[in-house]
Design an enzyme around this catalytic site. Structure first.
Site, mmCIF file in Angstrom:
data_model
loop_
_atom_site.group_PDB
_atom_site.id
_atom_site.type_symbol
_atom_site.label_atom_id
_atom_site.label_comp_id
_atom_site.label_asym_id
_atom_site.label_seq_id
_atom_site.Cartn_x
_atom_site.Cartn_y
_atom_site.Cartn_z
ATOM 1 N N VAL A 185 41.308 43.177 41.368
ATOM 2 C CA VAL A 185 39.941 43.427 41.855
ATOM 3 C C VAL A 185 38.907 42.498 41.220
ATOM 4 C CG1 VAL A 185 40.335 45.805 42.565
ATOM 5 C CG2 VAL A 185 39.707 45.341 40.200
ATOM 6 N N LYS A 186 39.326 41.320 40.801
ATOM 7 C CA LYS A 186 38.362 40.378 40.242
ATOM 8 C C LYS A 186 37.986 39.318 41.297
ATOM 9 C CE LYS A 186 38.014 42.279 36.203
ATOM 10 N NZ LYS A 186 38.703 43.540 36.513
#
Ligand SMILES: Cc1ncc(COP(=O)(O)O)c(C=O)c1O
Length: 399
Positions: A185-186
């Site tokens: 989720v970066k």
């Protein structure tokens, strides 16, 4: 911050390269690998993009922080100053090497307050670790000056802020060491992965060896390499690194989209009396992964957050109540709940967080709302969302 939203053909082609050769490991097997060295390629690309001499790609952002601390010689009983608002990885990486996480208040930048940092310094302090939460940075010039005065290391956790800058330098490159996460989720992802960057050759060599069982990586016979010091395994696989090779080339494209969406959301809230945006220190440019703002009271922020959920405005966070990112819910740290016995230095040295006063942090976090900025929204969706966000916030302020 999800690069995974735009996962496409370039990522698949890179992974296919690795699968075609069957060599999934980053070291050795020179003859079989058809010339692919994805982890090395990613290191080169990260160092170039971040304008540092060196980058070491690792298995996660947590690994990057742990390896960075070890690489700089931090160890048992040393104190590392970190903020009350961050991901649990900050204190995990410090505890992993026997060092002591010293929590310190945040200010309206939502990360370390330099005045609070100065007050927390003791003879055991070795590192100041600002965490550039939600896409923006601490007052890094002030923190650097403190580090210089007290001979401390400045370690930037830029896991949530890749692509932001400070005084024209990429975040992560301003301090002695900087860390990124490439988890799923970066802003850019490897699936799982991370990196540290530095201009210090010694730290880099230590990181390179330490993350691969202490191997010195000299010569081409892995079995014959020597071990100058004890290490561990924090290696990334070639499959994960391959995804990163494609994503790092798209970082600027992702940042541009984030900025467009962020600006539409921000414009909708600008001018509403009672809304105040998070302070970005002079000289700083966000990576636009979140839009953060304060409302006048905790009560109004709670009501606004509830109303946003009920109106279908998703991915707006109220970090004050969050289990992962704010000290109020870190009872496992406060009570030092461990599976086995911890080093005595930690048991003796950990401050008693049951009686700590972080009311200055609470005053900011209790009033903070954060909107995640997604890449996959269409312009129409962002505009619709911005209108709804503004009307819900306006209503909460008038209530
Ligand atoms: C600020 C911060 N630091 C460190 C990490 C750890 O990264 P990873 O999940 O890659 O271990 C994260 C992950 O969410 C993070 O947000």
């Amino acid at each position: 911050m999800p690069g995974f939203e735009l996962f496409g053909e370039a990522e698949k082609a890179q992974v296919q390269d690795v699968l075609d050769s069957g060599v999934l490991m980053r070291y050795g097997f020179d003859g079989m690998r058809n010339g692919h060295w994805k982890a090395k390629e990613l290191e080169k690309a990260v160092a170039e993009r971040m304008q540092t001499k060196y980058a070491q790609v690792l298995s996660s952002g947590t690994a990057a922080l742990t390896v960075a601390l070890q690489a700089a010689g931090i160890g048992a009983g040393d104190e590392v100053i970190m903020p009350t608002f961050t991901f649990v990885a900050s204190f995990e990486s410090i505890l992993a090497i026997g060092a002591i996480p010293v929590l310190v208040d945040i200010d309206d930048t939502l990360t370390l307050d330099p005045l609070a940092v100065e007050k927390a310094i003791t003879t055991k302090t070795k590192v100041v670790m600002p965490v550039h939460m939600c896409g923006s940075m601490a007052d890094l010039a002030a923190l650097k000056a403190i580090c210089e005065t007290h001979d401390l290391l400045l370690l930037e956790d830029a896991c949530q802020a890749i692509g932001g800058t400070y005084e024209g330098k990429p975040l992560g490159s301003y301090g002695d060491l900087g860390c990124f996460s490439f988890d799923f989720v970066k802003t850019i992802t490897c699936g799982e992965g991370g990196a540290l960057i530095t201009n210090n050759e010694n730290y880099y060599k230590n990181a390179d060896h330490y993350s691969d069982h202490g191997h010195d990586h000299i010569g081409s016979d892995r079995g014959a390499e020597s071990h100058p010091f004890l290490g561990y395994n924090y290696r990334i696989s070639e499959l994960n690194a391959a995804v990163g090779c494609a994503q790092v080339q798209r970082l600027d494209e992702f940042l541009q989209i984030q900025k467009q969406h962020y600006t539409i959301l921000r414009d909708a809230l600008t001018g509403i009396e009672g809304v105040r945006f998070r302070r970005v220190p002079d000289g700083g440019v966000e990576n636009y992964s979140f839009l953060n703002f304060f409302l006048p009271t905790e009560d109004i922020a709670r009501k606004a957050h509830k109303a946003l959920g009920e109106s279908g405005v998703d991915v707006c966070f109220y970090w004050f109540d969050n289990n992962w990112h704010y000290y109020r819910k870190w009872q496992h740290l406060t009570n030092l709940n461990t599976l086995g016995k911890f080093p005595q230095e930690i048991i003796d040295g950990l401050p008693d967080y049951t009686i700590s006063d972080f009311s200055n942090s609470d005053a900011w976090m209790g009033r903070t709302i954060s909107s995640l900025v997604k890449l996959s929204w269409t312009k129409e969706e962002v505009k619709r969302r911005a209108k709804l966000l503004a009307s819900v916030i306006n209503a909460a302020l008038k209530d």
